[in-house]
Design an enzyme around this catalytic site. Structure first.
Site, mmCIF file in Angstrom:
data_model
loop_
_atom_site.group_PDB
_atom_site.id
_atom_site.type_symbol
_atom_site.label_atom_id
_atom_site.label_comp_id
_atom_site.label_asym_id
_atom_site.label_seq_id
_atom_site.Cartn_x
_atom_site.Cartn_y
_atom_site.Cartn_z
ATOM 1 N N GLY A 15 0.986 -1.202 -0.045
ATOM 2 C CA GLY A 15 0.229 0.116 0.116
ATOM 3 C C GLY A 15 0.937 1.190 0.024
ATOM 4 N N ALA A 16 2.004 1.266 -0.729
ATOM 5 C CA ALA A 16 3.024 2.249 -0.543
ATOM 6 C C ALA A 16 2.802 3.262 -1.376
ATOM 7 C CB ALA A 16 4.244 1.634 -0.974
ATOM 8 N N TYR A 172 -14.705 -3.118 9.163
ATOM 9 C CA TYR A 172 -13.484 -2.720 9.149
ATOM 10 C C TYR A 172 -12.707 -2.702 10.725
ATOM 11 C CZ TYR A 172 -9.650 0.912 9.129
ATOM 12 O OH TYR A 172 -8.565 1.650 9.043
ATOM 13 N N VAL A 173 -13.693 -2.547 11.741
ATOM 14 C CA VAL A 173 -13.232 -2.636 13.160
ATOM 15 C C VAL A 173 -12.869 -4.084 13.169
ATOM 16 C CG1 VAL A 173 -14.184 -2.754 15.602
ATOM 17 C CG2 VAL A 173 -14.523 -0.524 13.961
ATOM 18 N N LYS A 176 -9.276 -4.858 11.703
ATOM 19 C CA LYS A 176 -8.207 -4.418 12.586
ATOM 20 C C LYS A 176 -7.951 -4.941 13.854
ATOM 21 C CE LYS A 176 -6.892 -1.326 9.287
ATOM 22 N NZ LYS A 176 -5.482 -1.702 8.687
HETATM 23 P P1 NAD Z 1 -4.655 5.245 1.294
HETATM 24 O O1 NAD Z 1 -5.994 4.920 0.335
HETATM 25 O O2 NAD Z 1 -3.970 6.624 1.161
HETATM 26 O O3 NAD Z 1 -3.715 3.911 0.895
HETATM 27 C C1 NAD Z 1 -3.992 2.623 0.696
HETATM 28 C C2 NAD Z 1 -3.207 1.998 -0.307
HETATM 29 O O4 NAD Z 1 -3.491 0.672 -0.303
HETATM 30 C C3 NAD Z 1 -3.588 2.554 -1.766
HETATM 31 O O5 NAD Z 1 -2.113 2.856 -2.321
HETATM 32 C C4 NAD Z 1 -4.021 1.179 -2.220
HETATM 33 O O6 NAD Z 1 -3.966 1.235 -3.669
HETATM 34 C C5 NAD Z 1 -3.306 0.131 -1.624
HETATM 35 N N1 NAD Z 1 -4.285 -1.006 -1.745
HETATM 36 C C6 NAD Z 1 -5.670 -1.339 -1.659
HETATM 37 N N2 NAD Z 1 -5.895 -2.621 -1.756
HETATM 38 C C7 NAD Z 1 -4.629 -3.045 -2.347
HETATM 39 C C8 NAD Z 1 -4.596 -4.546 -2.262
HETATM 40 N N3 NAD Z 1 -5.165 -5.630 -2.472
HETATM 41 N N4 NAD Z 1 -3.070 -4.833 -2.608
HETATM 42 C C9 NAD Z 1 -1.965 -3.969 -2.707
HETATM 43 N N5 NAD Z 1 -2.504 -2.706 -2.182
HETATM 44 C C10 NAD Z 1 -3.695 -2.344 -2.026
HETATM 45 O O7 NAD Z 1 -4.976 4.867 2.775
HETATM 46 P P2 NAD Z 1 -4.152 4.971 4.276
HETATM 47 O O8 NAD Z 1 -5.212 5.913 5.085
HETATM 48 O O9 NAD Z 1 -2.989 5.418 3.937
HETATM 49 O O10 NAD Z 1 -4.216 3.574 4.808
HETATM 50 C C11 NAD Z 1 -2.980 2.886 5.064
HETATM 51 C C12 NAD Z 1 -3.361 2.013 5.995
HETATM 52 O O11 NAD Z 1 -3.488 2.823 7.289
HETATM 53 C C13 NAD Z 1 -4.776 1.008 5.994
HETATM 54 O O12 NAD Z 1 -4.314 -0.294 6.544
HETATM 55 C C14 NAD Z 1 -5.570 1.654 7.013
HETATM 56 O O13 NAD Z 1 -6.504 1.000 7.411
HETATM 57 C C15 NAD Z 1 -4.770 2.301 7.824
HETATM 58 N N6 NAD Z 1 -5.196 3.340 8.873
HETATM 59 C C16 NAD Z 1 -5.674 4.658 8.128
HETATM 60 C C17 NAD Z 1 -6.053 5.591 9.164
HETATM 61 C C18 NAD Z 1 -6.458 7.127 8.600
HETATM 62 O O14 NAD Z 1 -6.748 7.787 9.231
HETATM 63 N N7 NAD Z 1 -5.970 7.180 7.399
HETATM 64 C C19 NAD Z 1 -6.392 5.429 10.303
HETATM 65 C C20 NAD Z 1 -5.904 4.242 10.734
HETATM 66 C C21 NAD Z 1 -5.667 3.285 10.209
#
Ligand code: NAD
Length: 270
Positions: A15-16, A172-173, A176
């Site tokens: 997810g980079a 989602y909860v 996680k």
């Molecule tokens: P984001 O949408 O910016 O990034 C998510 C990335 O994951 C995207 O680039 C997407 O293409 C990639 N992705 C999705 N499905 C995929 C798959 N099957 N294989 C490979 N890549 C895939 O979201 P973010 O907010 O940066 O989220 C990153 C992590 O942080 C997630 O696990 C999310 O649950 C967690 N998170 C985010 C928040 C927040 O407030 N944004 C809070 C708590 C946890």
């Protein structure tokens, strides 16, 4: 290029191409690591924060790879859907072929949708569970043999949703909470091999998850939500998560932990 604690190490971040994954990749590179950026451009499902199959994750990761190279580190983009075992295995193989080892595996890819359980489609449940839980399991399974060889570290992106509930986010909860449980079990399974496993729990980071899914469903603007729910009064950043990843990757005596970076949200009972 300065010498730092992670010099000569190789990290993979899934997810980079996303915001938090990008922040983690940048901070690991700043600490000296070469970084493999894993993401996808097209998903099998529109149940995600973009509301579309087209997520352009790998495309975004290419720009980040260029940025990391200008920092003096090596970087490579691997298109990999974390829900597909063959793609995950090939991502690990390509990393080791290209960089010689895998020291830091960051399982960060994640998706979100908003729907009360009563209205939640089965396909929506499956999509979120597949990426957020099965994805971590598959990446863990494929990377463990390499992490054993390098006495490396695994870092899973969980969430404050791994500890508390939220109406409309049952799937989602649950996903996680599962990542939190998996992190503890992996820490115990890999401790005899001196491999550490920990979780990052972001609070609120202004990424598509908030911008496209959560904020539009809540009352008030994003800034008002931040002011109301975060005791420190500000949101968290991808770089906050990256610095915690560097801490986990450089501390050999922390394992099985989940650290919240949430400005105090989860301490608040009123
Ligand atoms: P984001 O949408 O910016 O990034 C998510 C990335 O994951 C995207 O680039 C997407 O293409 C990639 N992705 C999705 N499905 C995929 C798959 N099957 N294989 C490979 N890549 C895939 O979201 P973010 O907010 O940066 O989220 C990153 C992590 O942080 C997630 O696990 C999310 O649950 C967690 N998170 C985010 C928040 C927040 O407030 N944004 C809070 C708590 C946890």
């Amino acid at each position: 290029m300065s010498t730092t604690e992670l010099d000569g190490k190789t990290a993979v971040v899934t997810g980079a191409g996303g915001q938090i994954g990008g922040g983690i990749a940048r901070e690991l590179a700043r600490a000296g690591s070469d970084v493999v950026l894993a993401d996808v451009d097209v998903l099998d499902t529109a149940y995600n924060q973009q509301g579309s199959e087209d997520v352009h994750g790998a495309e975004t990761a290419h720009a980040l790879a260029d940025e990391i190279e200008t920092m003096g580190r090596r970087s490579m983009v691997v298109e990999c859907d974390v829900t597909k075992a063959d793609q995950v295995e090939s991502m690990v193989d390509r990393t080791v072929e290209e960089f010689g080892a895998l020291d830091v595996m960051v399982n960060n890819a994640g998706i979100i949708t908003l729907s009360p359980v009563e209205e939640l489609d089965e396909a929506e449940w499956d999509s979120v569970m597949d990426v957020n839980v099965k994805g971590v399991y598959l990446c863990a399974k494929a990377s463990i043999p390499e992490l054993r060889k390098s006495t490396g570290t695994m870092i899973n992106t969980a969430s404050i949703a791994g500890e508390i509930g939220a109406a409309g986010l049952g799937h989602y909860v649950a996903s996680k909470h599962a990542v939190m449980g998996l992190t503890k079990c992996l820490a115990l399974e890999l401790a005899p091999d001196d491999v550490t496993v920990n979780a990052i729990c972001p609070g609120i980071v202004n990424t598509p998850m908030w911008e496209k899914v959560l904020t539009p469903a809540m009352e008030g603007s994003y800034d008002e939500i931040i002011g109301d729910v975060i005791p420190l009064g500000r949101d968290q950043t991808p770089e906050d998560m990256g610095r915690l990843a560097v801490y986990f990757a450089t501390n050999r005596n922390v394992t099985g932990e989940a650290v919240k970076v949430d400005g105090g949200i989860t301490q608040n009972v009123i």
